[in-house]
Design a protein around this motif. Structure first.
Motif, PDB file in Angstrom:
ATOM      1  N   GLN A 175       0.827  -1.207   0.000  1.00  0.00           N
ATOM      2  CA  GLN A 175       0.000   0.000   0.000  1.00  0.00           C
ATOM      3  C   GLN A 175       0.863   1.260   0.000  1.00  0.00           C
ATOM      4  N   LEU A 176       1.919   1.260   0.808  1.00  0.00           N
ATOM      5  CA  LEU A 176       2.813   2.424   0.853  1.00  0.00           C
ATOM      6  C   LEU A 176       3.488   2.653  -0.498  1.00  0.00           C
ATOM      7  N   ALA A 177       3.946   1.586  -1.108  1.00  0.00           N
ATOM      8  CA  ALA A 177       4.585   1.703  -2.418  1.00  0.00           C
ATOM      9  C   ALA A 177       3.585   2.190  -3.464  1.00  0.00           C
ATOM     10  N   THR A 178       2.334   1.797  -3.322  1.00  0.00           N
ATOM     11  CA  THR A 178       1.288   2.241  -4.243  1.00  0.00           C
ATOM     12  C   THR A 178       1.022   3.733  -4.078  1.00  0.00           C
ATOM     13  N   VAL A 179       0.980   4.201  -2.847  1.00  0.00           N
ATOM     14  CA  VAL A 179       0.813   5.634  -2.578  1.00  0.00           C
ATOM     15  C   VAL A 179       1.966   6.430  -3.195  1.00  0.00           C
ATOM     16  N   ASP A 180       3.173   5.913  -3.060  1.00  0.00           N
ATOM     17  CA  ASP A 180       4.338   6.591  -3.629  1.00  0.00           C
ATOM     18  C   ASP A 180       4.276   6.623  -5.152  1.00  0.00           C
ATOM     19  N   GLU A 181       3.838   5.532  -5.757  1.00  0.00           N
ATOM     20  CA  GLU A 181       3.702   5.490  -7.217  1.00  0.00           C
ATOM     21  C   GLU A 181       2.598   6.432  -7.685  1.00  0.00           C
ATOM     22  N   ALA A 182       1.525   6.531  -6.908  1.00  0.00           N
ATOM     23  CA  ALA A 182       0.442   7.456  -7.256  1.00  0.00           C
ATOM     24  C   ALA A 182       0.949   8.894  -7.252  1.00  0.00           C
ATOM     25  N   ARG A 183       1.844   9.191  -6.332  1.00  0.00           N
ATOM     26  CA  ARG A 183       2.460  10.531  -6.300  1.00  0.00           C
ATOM     27  C   ARG A 183       3.235  10.788  -7.583  1.00  0.00           C
ATOM     28  N   THR A 184       3.999   9.788  -8.035  1.00  0.00           N
ATOM     29  CA  THR A 184       4.757   9.929  -9.278  1.00  0.00           C
ATOM     30  C   THR A 184       3.822  10.156 -10.463  1.00  0.00           C
ATOM     31  N   VAL A 185       2.741   9.391 -10.519  1.00  0.00           N
ATOM     32  CA  VAL A 185       1.759   9.545 -11.595  1.00  0.00           C
ATOM     33  C   VAL A 185       1.182  10.960 -11.589  1.00  0.00           C
ATOM     34  N   PHE A 186       0.849  11.461 -10.391  1.00  0.00           N
ATOM     35  CA  PHE A 186       0.260  12.795 -10.262  1.00  0.00           C
ATOM     36  C   PHE A 186       1.250  13.880 -10.695  1.00  0.00           C
ATOM     37  N   ILE A 187       2.491  13.754 -10.256  1.00  0.00           N
ATOM     38  CA  ILE A 187       3.509  14.736 -10.649  1.00  0.00           C
ATOM     39  C   ILE A 187       3.683  14.758 -12.161  1.00  0.00           C
ATOM     40  N   ASP A 188       3.743  13.577 -12.762  1.00  0.00           N
ATOM     41  CA  ASP A 188       3.940  13.492 -14.212  1.00  0.00           C
ATOM     42  C   ASP A 188       2.741  14.032 -14.988  1.00  0.00           C
TER      43      ASP A 188
END
Length: 211
Positions: free
Chosen positions: A72-85
């Motif tokens: 879940q934590l890794a998913t939250v971090d990946e979602a941040r990357t998606v949002f930034i991009d």
């Protein structure tokens, strides 16, 4: 003449290849997990489901993440990357201040409205699920939400200080704008065809030219 002797094996090269392969696998898993969690929430994730959908072993995913919380934590971090991009980085060429606020909102509307993720805005889908559940997942989601509001506040402050817009409290206005966008994500999921136009009208009231 070609030597028949085998080339020596470089342990560091083998380790590097394994690390790259592991990073690719981790990226594939978390990116799919973001899609799922945007629509069904982070509690909708499981090692078994991801293994079935990606065609990899459940044990392999467990080796990468160990626990569901780590996934879940890794998913939250990946979602941040998606949002930034999708939202932050494309808006960076716009002039700081009012123009960048408008551009950020336009990219957010595209991110949530097309949508990039099945459930639209990842944060809108998951903040409500974890806001009353203390722990590291809630903390990570809350921090990323604060970061987004801070980005909006900084640009609004620049607009006020530069005399582009009428005086306002940048922190309050950023809070209001973020709340409007969260509500807009829900409206878009419910096929509200007026949602985007309302965002533009509200943004116009915030970015009023000084008298």
């Amino acid at each position: 003449m070609v030597s028949s002797a085998a080339e020596p094996v470089d342990p560091e090269d083998i380790a590097d290849r394994r690390l790259r392969r592991g990073a690719r696998s981790r990226k594939a898993v978390t990116r799919r997990a973001v899609d799922i969690a945007s629509a069904e929430g982070l509690y909708g994730l499981s090692f078994g489901r991801l293994a079935d959908e990606l065609g990899i072993s459940k044990a392999g995913i467990q080796t990468l993440f160990r626990t569901k919380e780590q996934l879940q934590l890794a998913t939250v971090d990946e979602a941040r990357t998606v949002f930034i991009d999708a939202v932050i980085r494309p808006a960076s060429p716009a002039a700081a201040g009012a123009a960048r606020v408008r551009t950020l909102v336009e990219h957010w509307l595209r991110y949530a409205g097309e949508p990039l993720l099945p459930g639209g805005c990842f944060w809108s889908a998951n903040l409500a699920e974890f806001d009353s559940r203390p722990g590291v997942i809630r903390d990570a989601l809350a921090q990323q939400h604060r970061d987004w509001v801070a980005v909006l506040a900084a640009e609004l402050r620049t607009a006020v200080d530069g005399g582009e817009i009428a005086p306002l409290d940048p922190d309050l206005a950023a809070f209001q704008l973020a709340a409007v966008l969260t509500a807009t994500n829900t409206a878009l999921r419910l096929d509200d065809t007026d949602a985007e136009s309302r965002v533009h009208r509200i943004l116009g009231t915030l970015l009023t030219a000084p008298e």
